[in-house]
Design an enzyme around this catalytic site. Structure first.
Site, PDB file in Angstrom:
ATOM      1  CG  HIS A 118       4.031  -1.933  11.574  1.00 51.24           C
ATOM      2  ND1 HIS A 118       4.716  -0.648  11.585  1.00 51.24           N
ATOM      3  CD2 HIS A 118       3.201  -1.128  10.039  1.00 51.24           C
ATOM      4  CE1 HIS A 118       4.323   0.223  10.244  1.00 51.24           C
ATOM      5  NE2 HIS A 118       3.683  -0.376   9.471  1.00 51.24           N
TER       6      HIS A 118
ATOM      7  CG  ASP B 283       4.966   3.157   7.419  1.00 49.82           C
ATOM      8  OD1 ASP B 283       4.354   3.451   6.714  1.00 49.82           O
ATOM      9  OD2 ASP B 283       4.432   1.818   8.051  1.00 49.82           O
ATOM     10  CG  HIS B 284       4.616   0.084   3.858  1.00 53.03           C
ATOM     11  ND1 HIS B 284       4.037  -0.775   4.865  1.00 53.03           N
ATOM     12  CD2 HIS B 284       3.938   0.555   4.893  1.00 53.03           C
ATOM     13  CE1 HIS B 284       3.629  -1.240   5.957  1.00 53.03           C
ATOM     14  NE2 HIS B 284       3.164  -0.297   5.435  1.00 53.03           N
TER      15      HIS B 284
ATOM     16  CG  HIS C 283       0.252   4.108   4.872  1.00 57.49           C
ATOM     17  ND1 HIS C 283      -0.703   3.840   5.472  1.00 57.49           N
ATOM     18  CD2 HIS C 283      -0.880   5.227   3.893  1.00 57.49           C
ATOM     19  CE1 HIS C 283      -1.745   3.916   5.854  1.00 57.49           C
ATOM     20  NE2 HIS C 283      -1.989   5.222   5.202  1.00 57.49           N
TER      21      HIS C 283
ATOM     22  CG  HIS D 225      -0.484  -0.022   2.321  1.00 57.09           C
ATOM     23  ND1 HIS D 225       0.856  -0.906   2.827  1.00 57.09           N
ATOM     24  CD2 HIS D 225      -0.285   1.504   3.665  1.00 57.09           C
ATOM     25  CE1 HIS D 225       0.920  -0.734   4.309  1.00 57.09           C
ATOM     26  NE2 HIS D 225       0.244   0.607   4.409  1.00 57.09           N
TER      27      HIS D 225
ATOM     28  CG  HIS E 203      -3.776   0.048   7.238  1.00 57.35           C
ATOM     29  ND1 HIS E 203      -3.963   0.450   8.315  1.00 57.35           N
ATOM     30  CD2 HIS E 203      -2.739   0.325   6.380  1.00 57.35           C
ATOM     31  CE1 HIS E 203      -2.289   1.498   7.969  1.00 57.35           C
ATOM     32  NE2 HIS E 203      -1.951   0.679   7.237  1.00 57.35           N
TER      33      HIS E 203
ATOM     34  CG  ASP F 159       0.407  -1.537   7.778  1.00 55.42           C
ATOM     35  OD1 ASP F 159       1.499  -2.294   8.510  1.00 55.42           O
ATOM     36  OD2 ASP F 159       0.869  -0.548   7.566  1.00 55.42           O
TER      37      ASP F 159
HETATM   38 FE    FE Z   1       2.985   0.570   7.864  1.00 54.07          FE
HETATM   39 ZN    ZN Z   2       0.235   1.238   6.438  1.00 57.07          ZN
END
Ligand code: FE
Ligand code: ZN
Length: 265
Positions: A173, A62-63, A60, A58, A116, A135
């Site tokens: 995570h 942080d990915h 986001h 996805h 998410h 996530d």
């Molecule tokens: Fe994440």
């Molecule tokens: Zn995420």
């Protein structure tokens, strides 16, 4: 697991994991959700591997933060959810339900798992018995609903729940220890859960990942996978989380909201 393949777990950022699937015979690797290019580059250099493919679950940051640097350096194609292609720079191929990605002689099946984010996808590699679910599902928990709703996320979890018990779940995570506090509040007499929590505490004390986890274990211990089970509903009622109505998606949504209040941020 197939001969010649390995899956390495790279901790990144605060609590993310980047998963590296490598074929050492060919000297190739693929990265799942490279949130940090430097972490991936160090791994590739140490193992003398070329980055043949980047997978994103996805959009986001942080990915996907490492995408562009890695693509520049290695020329790696980037595949990710077609529905989020406008949020992921450099995506070379958009994926939808049922699409297949190939790496070396591995086949990864794309499963849409929205909730998410609205376009979130997961990757299932039958020959590795591996699910990369970003996530969507966490050990003893699930993702927060940032874009999707409870019906979508419950549906996604039910899709994942249909996979075989020996599926190894690789989540985005390291949230397991945090999640275990809420799970124990709901379900403290669950002996499987107690064993898992002891294992998790031990792993974290040693600084080790609690992942991957077998899906069969999650089916017995993760509260969010069990809201449609009568026994678990009785447990919730007994432990101060009264179940309202009979619609599993609504019960799931209420439990997700209770966890947001329990563990804000
Ligand atoms: Fe994440
Ligand atoms: Zn995420």
């Amino acid at each position: 697991m197939d001969m010649g393949f390995s899956i390495d777990i790279l901790p990144a950022l605060a609590d993310n994991y980047i998963y590296m699937v490598s074929d050492s015979d060919l000297g190739l690797a693929m990265a799942v959700d490279p949130g940090d290019a430097d972490v991936v580059r160090r791994f590739l250099q140490k193992k003398d591997l070329h980055l043949a493919l980047i997978l994103n679950t996805h959009h986001h940051s942080d990915h996907i933060n490492g995408n562009e640097k890695l693509q520049k350096e290695y020329g790696s194609p980037i595949v990710g959810p077609d529905k989020e292609k406008h949020h992921i720079n450099g995506m070379t191929r958009g994926l939808s339900q049922g699409d297949v990605v190939t790496f070396s002689d591995l086949r990864g099946e794309v499963i849409e798992t929205p909730g998410h984010t609205s376009g979130h996808i997961s990757f299932y590699f039958p020959s590795l018995k591996a699910l990369f679910c970003g996530d969507t599902l966490f050990s003893l928990g699930c993702g927060r609903m940032f874009e999707g709703n409870a019906v979508q996320l419950w549906d996604s979890l039910m899709t994942i729940r249909k996979l075989p018990d020996d599926t190894l779940v690789y989540c985005g995570h390291e949230y397991t220890e945090k999640n275990s506090k809420f799970a124990m509040l709901l379900d403290k007499d669950n002996s499987e859960l107690k064993l898992r929590v002891a294992e998790v505490n031990d792993l974290r004390r040693k600084g080790l990942p609690t992942l991957p986890v077998k899906l069969g274990m999650e089916k017995k211990t993760n509260p969010f996978l069990r809201v449609d089970c009568q026994d678990f509903q009785n447990t919730l009622n007994k432990n101060g989380f009264p179940v309202q109505g009979t619609d599993p998606a609504a019960i799931f949504g209420a439990l997700r909201a209770a966890k947001d209040r329990f563990n804000p941020g």
